[in-house]
Structures are given as structure tokens and as C-alpha cells.
Design an enzyme around this catalytic site. Sequence first.
Site, PDB file in Angstrom:
ATOM      1  N   HIS A  48      -9.400   0.844   5.191  1.00 32.15           N
ATOM      2  CA  HIS A  48      -8.091   1.111   5.814  1.00 32.15           C
ATOM      3  C   HIS A  48      -8.289   2.075   6.991  1.00 32.15           C
ATOM      4  CE1 HIS A  48      -4.013   2.529   6.388  1.00 32.15           C
ATOM      5  NE2 HIS A  48      -3.627   1.415   5.776  1.00 32.15           N
ATOM      6  N   LYS A  83       0.127   4.246  -0.394  1.00 33.63           N
ATOM      7  CA  LYS A  83      -0.571   5.431   0.152  1.00 33.63           C
ATOM      8  C   LYS A  83      -0.373   6.623  -0.803  1.00 33.63           C
ATOM      9  CE  LYS A  83       0.333   3.572   4.671  1.00 33.63           C
ATOM     10  NZ  LYS A  83       0.133   3.744   6.083  1.00 33.63           N
ATOM     11  N   GLY A 131       2.644   2.336  10.715  1.00 32.05           N
ATOM     12  CA  GLY A 131       3.597   3.441  10.556  1.00 32.05           C
ATOM     13  C   GLY A 131       4.318   3.850  11.831  1.00 32.05           C
ATOM     14  N   GLU A 163      -4.923  -5.192  10.855  1.00 36.44           N
ATOM     15  CA  GLU A 163      -3.939  -4.120  11.010  1.00 36.44           C
ATOM     16  C   GLU A 163      -4.229  -3.339  12.291  1.00 36.44           C
ATOM     17  OE1 GLU A 163      -2.050  -2.884   7.186  1.00 36.44           O
ATOM     18  OE2 GLU A 163      -3.956  -1.848   7.142  1.00 36.44           O
ATOM     19  N   SER A 221       3.682  -1.936  10.294  1.00 27.48           N
ATOM     20  CA  SER A 221       5.138  -1.835  10.480  1.00 27.48           C
ATOM     21  C   SER A 221       5.894  -3.099  10.059  1.00 27.48           C
ATOM     22  CB  SER A 221       5.477  -1.453  11.921  1.00 27.48           C
ATOM     23  OG  SER A 221       4.994  -0.157  12.197  1.00 27.48           O
ATOM     24  N   GLU A 239      -6.724   4.588   7.918  1.00 28.94           N
ATOM     25  CA  GLU A 239      -6.603   6.022   7.591  1.00 28.94           C
ATOM     26  C   GLU A 239      -7.900   6.535   6.978  1.00 28.94           C
ATOM     27  OE1 GLU A 239      -2.957   5.638   5.368  1.00 28.94           O
ATOM     28  OE2 GLU A 239      -1.936   5.128   7.239  1.00 28.94           O
ATOM     29  N   ASN A 248       0.868  -1.184   0.000  1.00 27.88           N
ATOM     30  CA  ASN A 248       0.000   0.000   0.000  1.00 27.88           C
ATOM     31  C   ASN A 248       0.901   1.228   0.000  1.00 27.88           C
ATOM     32  OD1 ASN A 248      -1.850   2.016   0.427  1.00 27.88           O
ATOM     33  ND2 ASN A 248      -2.226   1.504   2.589  1.00 27.88           N
TER      34      ASN A 248
HETATM   35  C1  PEP Z   1      -0.678   0.229   6.044  1.00 33.59           C
HETATM   36  O1  PEP Z   1      -0.727   1.351   5.598  1.00 33.59           O
HETATM   37  O2  PEP Z   1      -1.626  -0.542   5.858  1.00 33.59           O
HETATM   38  C2  PEP Z   1       0.498  -0.188   6.803  1.00 33.59           C
HETATM   39  C3  PEP Z   1       0.528  -1.388   7.299  1.00 33.59           C
HETATM   40  O3  PEP Z   1       1.507   0.723   6.926  1.00 33.59           O
HETATM   41  P1  PEP Z   1       2.974   0.466   7.544  1.00 33.59           P
HETATM   42  O4  PEP Z   1       3.488  -0.806   6.948  1.00 33.59           O
HETATM   43  O5  PEP Z   1       3.751   1.651   7.125  1.00 33.59           O
HETATM   44  O6  PEP Z   1       2.803   0.347   9.018  1.00 33.59           O
END
Ligand code: PEP
Length: 243
Positions: free
Chosen positions: A89, A12, A167, A161, A203, A91, A10
Site C-alpha cells: 500500500h 486503515k 484520500g 491506486e 477516493s 502508505e 481497507n
Molecule cells: C486506500 O487506502 O487504499 C484508499 C483507496 O483510500 P481512499 O478510498 O480513502 O482514497
Amino acid sequence: MVSKKIVVGNMKMNLTAQEINQYLKEFEKKEISKNVIICPSTIYLPYFVGKKFQVGIQNVAAYEMGAYTGEVAAKQAKSIKVDYAIIGHSERRSYFHESDDIIREKITLALKEKLKVILCIGETEEERDSLKTYKVLKKQLKTALQGLDYKEVFNIVIAYEPVWAIGTGRVPSNLEIHDTIAFIKEIVEELTQHKLPVLYGGSVTDTNIKTLNKIENVDGYLVGGASTKVDKFMKIIEVVVPQ
Ligand code: PEP
């Protein structure tokens, strides 16, 4: 477990067109499995479709096509041969106030257009600290999957997640991930009478992937930040879906 694991990147709202071109040049030098799904910013989707890997859109509108300025319909994504849509997601849930009901609408429209869905669920840090993780996950799953034609659920992949892990560089222990994924699988089967793949996201990096990949009930990984760097993303792919 699915027969072969999945890796989703992803990206983003990252990278310029020049950086995307450079990325693709590097990326395409390697042998890439069809079980890799890259989700760039919507405007770059045409650069990614029709390659060795699969492609996902990061969001779709909760409406059919029409007068919704700035939105992209599932039907439009499908019309340029996008394979997947990330829906729900964290976000989108937090910055754009997407409720579980809106998420269900989006899933319904995506499945109708034969897009596969990556449904993201996860608890916040506060919910985790107050021991509400399982309750929150169950509600997110129940609302999102309720009322769907259960013949279509085969086209859904769940991504667990934890919001506090996205992040932040913080990752739950392998045991915590294992137990939460086992719980999600149980609920999904109870709700739909089907077994769906469940990914872990939050992460994931080239340095922790070997440890994470030991969790036996995880069907793959959703990678955010690390997917924007070809070398890091390739290392993750090589561990999870070696060619
Ligand atoms: C995500 O945006 O779904 C995500 C897992 O981000 P990151 O790997 O940066 O934590």
C-alpha cells in the site's frame, strides 16, 4: 474481467473496538457477497473472520516468525483464517519506506502461507506530472513479481491506486483508469503469462461508484475511507457485487 467483481475495504488505523462492534452489527444485517474482503486493523481481525465475507490483513512482516517486536507474520494471519494480505500500500511505501524488494519478500511469504495477495501499485502526483506513470507501474510490477513461482501468481490481485487519488477526493477520468488498467494487464501477462484481476482504488465513494463501475476492464474496487462507514460501504457493494 473476473467472473464476479471484488470489493476490498481497507479500514486503515481507524475505529475503536466499540465502533467495530457497532459496525459489524449493522453490516451483518445485510446479505454480503463472498467477493467482499474487509481489512480491519490487525487487532480486530478475530472479530471479522468466519463470517459471510472474506477478511484481509493490511500488512504482513517481511520475515518468518521470530524476534520482530510488533510485527505480524503471514503464517500467524493464516493461522486465524485470514484470507488476504494487502501488500505494498502506498502508505506503507511512503511512511514505512517499503521498497519493491521488501514488497516482493512479503508477497513471497504470504503466498507460501497460502494467503491471497492484494498488491498495491500506483504513481505519485509528481511522477504523473512528469509523464512517468507507466514507467513507474512497470518497475513496481517487475520487481514485485520477479522470481515468484508463476504457478502461485493466481493468488495475486493487483490494485491500481494512484497515490494522488488516495484520500484526496480526486479521481482520474474513466478513460485514464481504463487505459492504465489495460497497460497493467498487458505487463502482468507479459511478466507471468497469466491474466490477473486488477482493481481500482483512490477516493471511491458511494457517490462516484456508479460512474466508476462503468469502466469495462476494472475487476473491482479498493475502498479506503468510505469502507469505515457501513451505509456508504454498503451502497458501494450493492453497485459492484449486488446479491
Ligand atoms: C486506500 O487506502 O487504499 C484508499 C483507496 O483510500 P481512499 O478510498 O480513502 O482514497
